[in-house]
Design an enzyme around this catalytic site. Structure first.
Site, PDB file in Angstrom:
ATOM      1  N   GLN A 102       0.847  -1.196   0.000  1.00 37.84           N
ATOM      2  CA  GLN A 102       0.000   0.000   0.000  1.00 37.84           C
ATOM      3  C   GLN A 102       0.878   1.240   0.000  1.00 37.84           C
ATOM      4  OE1 GLN A 102      -2.344   1.180   3.492  1.00 37.84           O
ATOM      5  NE2 GLN A 102      -4.122   1.323   2.138  1.00 37.84           N
ATOM      6  N   TYR A 177      -5.245  10.396   4.562  1.00 31.63           N
ATOM      7  CA  TYR A 177      -3.793  10.458   4.363  1.00 31.63           C
ATOM      8  C   TYR A 177      -3.474  11.472   3.260  1.00 31.63           C
ATOM      9  CZ  TYR A 177      -3.204   6.820   7.763  1.00 31.63           C
ATOM     10  OH  TYR A 177      -3.207   6.126   8.951  1.00 31.63           O
ATOM     11  N   ARG A 353      -9.743  -7.510   9.680  1.00 30.12           N
ATOM     12  CA  ARG A 353      -9.777  -8.133  11.005  1.00 30.12           C
ATOM     13  C   ARG A 353     -10.106  -9.618  10.959  1.00 30.12           C
ATOM     14  NH1 ARG A 353     -13.705  -3.512  12.927  1.00 30.12           N
ATOM     15  NH2 ARG A 353     -14.225  -3.844  10.737  1.00 30.12           N
TER      16      ARG A 353
END
Ligand code: FMN
Length: 396
Positions: A102, A177, A353
């Site tokens: 990423q 971001y 998760r």
């Protein structure tokens, strides 16, 4: 096995890259990179995920440059860590999975002490809330020349990642971001050609995409993670996100991963479930930051109850608007959820998760049509990103 499970668990391609199924491990910054070097723990983590059957794992937060990191414990794409990255990639590939990285930049928020008196830079001057205790309370505004240089920084990092052996790159366009700070009117107050209209606010994102594409070539898989809504006043809303997705599609992205929220302003929107606040207060070593968290925490960590496939309605709007692949992310936790996602026309699914809880998610789901993952969305894993040993499921 139903038609949709069969679709999910059979081979697929993203821009020529063959994948053994349609399940991709989401970027979950693992924090196993002491001093910015991929450690044994990180290699073991991704190997274990690969052994569990995912088509591709994603190394979370590969910063485009040293100054693109929120802390100095994050990776940045540089020759000095090439051997460790190559080992990680080789080990994962031996297990039949592909590896994506990423590609990220923190832009205006950082607590990385290596800034040494300088400020993190984003689209506009503002408060750098995470940097207050590190003596960096403000973020500065990039000049046009610095924006052009940052575009090239992304391109250099992408070239490095391809040379290193990454099978794909996921550009981080979301979660507040660096790139999303330009896209969002909440953080972009510029009055030049990089601010104002959506077309102007998307200029930096599209320049990054074009430069990265030029660096890696037309036949290399590029994914992009976007926020479908910022979840803050004056932020991006789903109608904007549909246009953003169309622009990235036209700009040559191969797959869009449709998330939401902003890590620094509204993180619970992307996680749902139990608040990160208590765990973060527990983990925070700096007393000023701990005090700050106690004061602003309840406002920052808003309550969003967990629901299975919680982003599906919004992601469906992106699905309907673009021709590129669309990757569903957010609360996909069972074969029932996978069926729902595949039936809605998504090409791939990313799991975060669920794989931290059960790295064998895919193997188990392929063996049992009624598979349901046991993750309770306590979100403790996400409070461990700065723990010396990195993230883990605390419930297993
Ligand atoms: C421990 C942890 C770390 C994360 N780090 C990142 C990250 O580095 N980049 C990112 O885009 N999302 C990150 N996320 C968000 C996930 O990619 C994903 O969007 C979110 O967990 C929802 O998907 P899930 O319901 O499958 O977990 C992180 C999530 C967790 C739990």
């Amino acid at each position: 096995m139903s038609e949709y499970l069969q679709k999910c668990f059979s081979t697929a391609k993203i821009n020529g890259l063959s994948l053994r199924n349609r399940v991709i491990k989401a970027a979950t910054f693992e924090g196993m990179s002491r001093d910015g070097v991929p450690g044994e723990g990180l290699i073991n983590f991704h190997r274990r995920i690969a052994q569990g059957g995912v088509a591709m794992t994603t190394i979370g937060y590969c910063s485009a440059e040293a100054d693109g990191r929120v802390t100095d414990q994050m990776l940045y794409m540089d020759e000095q860590i090439k051997p460790q990255l190559q080992r990680l990639i080789a080990e994962v590939q031996q297990c039949g999975s592909k590896v994506s990285g990423q590609l990220s930049h923190c832009g205006n928020f950082s607590k990385n002490r290596q800034f040494q008196g300088r400020r993190p830079l984003g689209p506009s001057f503002g408060i750098n809330s995470v940097g207050i205790a590190a003596g960096m309370p403000f973020a500065g505004s990039l000049s046009i020349a610095e924006i052009k240089e940052r575009v090239q920084t992304f391109a250099r990092a992408a070239r490095f990642m391809k040379d290193t052996g990454f099978d794909a790159i996921e550009i981080h366009f979301g979660h507040g971001y660096g790139i999303s700070q330009f896209i969002s009117p909440r953080t972009n107050k510029r009055t030049d050609e990089y601010g104002g209209s959506l077309a102007n606010r998307m200029r930096f994102a599209l320049e990054v995409l074009a430069a990265v594409r030029e660096a890696v070539g037309d036949d290399y898989p590029l994914l992009g993670k976007i926020s479908m809504m910022d979840g803050v006043s004056d932020g991006i809303k789903i109608d904007d996100a549909v246009e953003i997705a169309k622009m990235l599609d036209r700009g040559g992205i191969d797959a869009l991963v449709c998330s939401g929220g902003t890590s620094s302003m509204n993180p619970m929107l992307l996680f749902r479930g139990d608040s990160l606040l208590h765990g973060m207060i527990e983990q925070e070593k700096n007393p000023v930051m701990r005090m700050g968290l106690k004061m602003v925490g309840p406002k920052l960590f808003r309550h969003y109850p967990y629901e299975d496939t919680y982003f599906i309605a919004q992601a469906q709007r992106i699905r309907d608007a673009v021709a590129c692949n669309v990757v569903y992310i957010g609360g996909c936790n069972s074969n029932r959820d996978i069926e729902r996602v595949m039936a809605a026309g998504f090409d791939f699914v990313q799991l975060g998760r669920g794989l931290i809880y059960d790295p064998d998610f895919v193997r188990h789901a392929m063996a049992d049509a009624n598979y349901k993952n046991g993750c309770s969305h306590c979100n403790k894993c996400a409070t461990l990103i700065e723990h010396p040993d990195g993230i883990r499921c605390t419930e297993r």
